[in-house]
Structure formats: C-alpha cells, structure tokens
Design a protein around this motif. Structure first.
Motif, PDB file in Angstrom:
ATOM      1  N   VAL A   7      17.470 -22.266  -3.904  1.00 52.32           N
ATOM      2  CA  VAL A   7      17.257 -23.580  -4.497  1.00 52.32           C
ATOM      3  C   VAL A   7      16.257 -23.431  -5.669  1.00 52.32           C
ATOM      4  O   VAL A   7      16.497 -24.298  -6.614  1.00 52.32           O
ATOM      5  N   SER A   8      15.333 -22.701  -5.740  1.00 55.39           N
ATOM      6  CA  SER A   8      14.322 -22.542  -6.749  1.00 55.39           C
ATOM      7  C   SER A   8      14.717 -21.715  -7.951  1.00 55.39           C
ATOM      8  O   SER A   8      15.656 -20.716  -7.886  1.00 55.39           O
ATOM      9  N   MET A   9      14.219 -22.181  -9.241  1.00 55.72           N
ATOM     10  CA  MET A   9      14.596 -21.327 -10.402  1.00 55.72           C
ATOM     11  C   MET A   9      13.891 -20.094 -10.268  1.00 55.72           C
ATOM     12  O   MET A   9      14.381 -19.109 -10.794  1.00 55.72           O
ATOM     13  N   VAL A  10      12.420 -20.013  -9.764  1.00 53.62           N
ATOM     14  CA  VAL A  10      11.998 -18.828  -9.881  1.00 53.62           C
ATOM     15  C   VAL A  10      12.027 -18.185  -8.558  1.00 53.62           C
ATOM     16  O   VAL A  10      11.529 -18.717  -7.424  1.00 53.62           O
ATOM     17  N   ASN A  11      12.389 -16.842  -8.715  1.00 55.68           N
ATOM     18  CA  ASN A  11      12.696 -15.946  -7.661  1.00 55.68           C
ATOM     19  C   ASN A  11      11.609 -14.947  -7.635  1.00 55.68           C
ATOM     20  O   ASN A  11      11.653 -13.934  -8.438  1.00 55.68           O
ATOM     21  N   ARG A  12      10.493 -14.916  -6.651  1.00 55.68           N
ATOM     22  CA  ARG A  12       9.695 -13.840  -6.723  1.00 55.68           C
ATOM     23  C   ARG A  12      10.066 -12.494  -5.868  1.00 55.68           C
ATOM     24  O   ARG A  12      10.976 -12.545  -4.908  1.00 55.68           O
ATOM     25  N   GLU A  13       9.300 -11.410  -6.176  1.00 56.84           N
ATOM     26  CA  GLU A  13       9.357 -10.331  -5.670  1.00 56.84           C
ATOM     27  C   GLU A  13       8.990 -10.664  -3.799  1.00 56.84           C
ATOM     28  O   GLU A  13       8.118 -11.215  -3.691  1.00 56.84           O
ATOM     29  N   GLU A  14       9.675 -10.007  -3.060  1.00 57.22           N
ATOM     30  CA  GLU A  14       9.341 -10.102  -1.591  1.00 57.22           C
ATOM     31  C   GLU A  14       7.931 -10.057  -1.354  1.00 57.22           C
ATOM     32  O   GLU A  14       7.205 -10.614  -0.533  1.00 57.22           O
TER      33      GLU A  14
END
Length: 362
Positions: A82-89
């Motif tokens: 959904v989000s454009m920004v995918n962070r590290e776990e």
C-alpha cells in the motif's frame, strides 16, 4: 530449494553487450536490438546524466523525508503493498535509530509504485525521451508502465534471490522488460545486478517461496556460476533486460547504500495469466479471510481465492484475467502456494504510449 550460488561471480559484462545511444532521440542501433533479442539484455551508458542521477537521489530523499514527517505526526505505517515507502523490518520493529536524515535514508529498502504516488517519477518513467524511445523500440507502440520502484539496498541488505520478473507478473504474451538505472556506482561489493544471458528464451521456470516467505520467492534451480555475468554500472548507466531473464543481486557488503531505480514496462496487449487454483476457487465465492483477496483487500498466506470484491479491479487476476492454455500457465501450486499474494504486481500503473486496451488487459 537449492541454495543460492556461493562461488565468485563475473565482475563485468562483455564489451559486446555495452551500447551507446543518441541522447537526444534514444534510438538503438540494429546490433543493440539483436543483442537484446538473443541474450535478453543490453547495457546502455548514460541513459541519464550524472547530474540527473544526483537529482533523482534528491527526489528519493524528499519522498523519504515527507513520509517520515507524516509518520511522526500520525504513527501510521501501511503495509508494503500500500505504502510507497517500504522500510527495513528492523526499522518497522523500532530496532533502528532514525533520528537524523541519514539514518532515515538507511532505514528504507524500497520505494514502491512511485509513478502512482509521485509526479516526478511518473514523469521520469513515462515522459523521459530516452526511456520512451528505447521502450517503444523493444515493446512496440502500445506500452504501459507495469511497475516503478527505487531499490535502495542499505549496507548489510540481503541478496535478491535469483528470479524472473514474469515469475511475479505472469503476463501473456511475455512482451515485458525492465529498465534498471544506477544512481550510485554499482559493484559486486554493494550488490550490482547479475544476469544469465539467454535464459529469457525458455519461458517461466519454477519459482517457490522459501519457508512460505513471499519475500524469498525465487527460482528453484539456480544457475551455474560460470554462466553468470555481473553488470557493474556508473551513475546514469542502465541495464535493459527481458522480463523472463534470470537475474539476482548479491548482498550489499559495502558501508554505503546502493541506489537504483527500476521501471518495468509491458506491451498494452499483455494479459494476466490466471492461476488455475485461483480460477477454480473463484467459481465458489466465500466470505472468509483465507485467500489472496481478503475483505480488507490484503493478500494472505493461503493459495486459495475468496469472493471478496474489494480489490478485484486492481489485482488483475481471477475474474479480470484471460485463461491461458494449461501448458503456458507455469504456476507452482502446492499446499504452501503464495503466488496469489503477487496480485499487486499484476496491474499496470499507467499508459506510456499508444492504446490502452483495458480489461482484461493489464
């Protein structure tokens, strides 16, 4: 599943795969097009200038800064699809310090579907003279942007396992390609692209998810190391490759990130191939949350389809797909099948050139 290759890898593409083009028109010569058709890839020097690469970096940082400002205000972090920004776990779990801008940038592994969310990257992926020209020469006049991503690969980031892009997209005909543009110097040390020439000519090979983890979805059979070609690039260089070419990137063992942007394109004539398991289940709708199309619109870990209609228009599979001959399906159905999770890879982002065919096309 066999382990990924551990031997040393080739560190440079053969000179015969490297081409220049007219920066004003983007026209490829016949040798470049022939190399692409035979080997499944070409390397293009300075598709964007060094200054443009620096501008892209600034825009990536702008997006991350804006996302963090909003996150600090609301505390809301949406799912990766959904989000454009995918962070590290580790960042999602609160295990990383993100007090400074540099720390923010290192916490992000990927920007996803940028052309949907951001005008700068929509313009870059659809209006850039060179990109448009190359894509139309390879795919034809009717072209869609299938997916836009920034791959930021922070220090210590893991390998991206061997795969074929059409192992995710599952489009027919297989008239799709990727434009992988280096923003940093990319090397074997920091995780440059590696390919196996010619592997695009044999269809989609079997893919599986390791231990049911869709982030580890990859080819079951990994290539002989002797056949692998590494593709180190300078900022602004691009690797253009077929959507069924075998490729991977090794871990980032450097002390800095490795930025690249990747645009996937496909002929607008392409249609999603229907997984027979999903097609069969679609005939008996349910209201549970066990399948790929839950009532809340999120994918699940089960390989069956449910009757929720929240995402039917977006996922491009099931009722919106076109049945392909059984021999062409190539889906890897088993009790741990997670392929329906990839519905969000199967819907194009926007039209680039020519005609938009509409449903049941991408």
């Amino acid at each position: 599943m066999e382990p990924q290759p551990k031997k040393s890898l080739s560190t440079c593409p053969p000179a015969s795969s490297v081409f220049s083009l007219n920066p004003e028109t983007g026209k490829l010569d016949a040798d470049a097009l022939a190399h692409y058709e035979t080997h499944g890839y070409i390397v293009l020097r300075q598709v964007i200038s060094g200054d443009e690469a620096g501008e892209v970096r600034k825009e990536l940082h702008r997006i991350i800064d804006e996302w963090y400002d909003e996150f600090e205000r609301t505390g809301v972090e949406e799912a990766d699809w959904v989000s454009m920004v995918n962070r590290e776990e580790s960042a999602r779990r609160g295990e990383m310090t993100v007090e400074t801008k540099d720390q923010r940038y290192l916490s992000v592994r990927r920007l996803f579907r940028m052309a949907v969310h951001d005008p700068y990257f929509k313009a870059m992926s659809t209006e850039h003279t060179v990109l448009r020209a190359v894509v139309k020469q390879v795919l034809g006049k009717d072209v869609k942007l299938l997916q836009s991503m920034a791959l930021l690969k922070p220090p210590g980031a893991a390998e991206k396992r061997w795969h074929q892009d059409n192992g995710y997209f599952r489009l027919t005909p297989n008239n799709l390609m990727a434009f992988w543009i280096a923003i940093d110097h990319t090397t074997v040390q920091n995780g440059c692209m590696h390919v196996v020439p010619g592997t695009h000519r044999h269809g989609v090979d079997e893919h599986k998810s390791l231990d049911g983890n869709h982030k580890l979805y990859s080819l079951v059979q990994t290539p002989d190391t002797e056949k692998v070609v590494g593709i180190p690039l300078q900022p602004g260089d691009a690797l253009v490759f077929h959507g069924e070419l075998h490729h991977f990137t090794p871990p980032n063992r450097s002390d800095g990130p490795r930025y690249a942007v990747q645009f996937h394109y496909a002929s607008a004539e392409c249609c999603p191939t229907v997984c027979p398991k999903a097609a069969d289940a679609a005939a008996t709708p349910t209201t549970d949350n066990s399948g790929p199309n839950r009532q809340d619109g999120t994918p699940s870990n089960d390989g069956t389809a449910t009757g929720g209609d929240v995402m039917d228009d977006e996922r491009g599979i099931g009722g919106g797909g076109v049945e392909a001959p059984a021999a062409d399906r190539g889906f890897d159905c088993d009790p741990k099948c997670v392929e329906p999770q990839f519905w969000y890879f199967r819907k194009a982002e926007c039209l680039v050139s020519g005609q938009d065919y509409g449903d049941p096309h991408i």
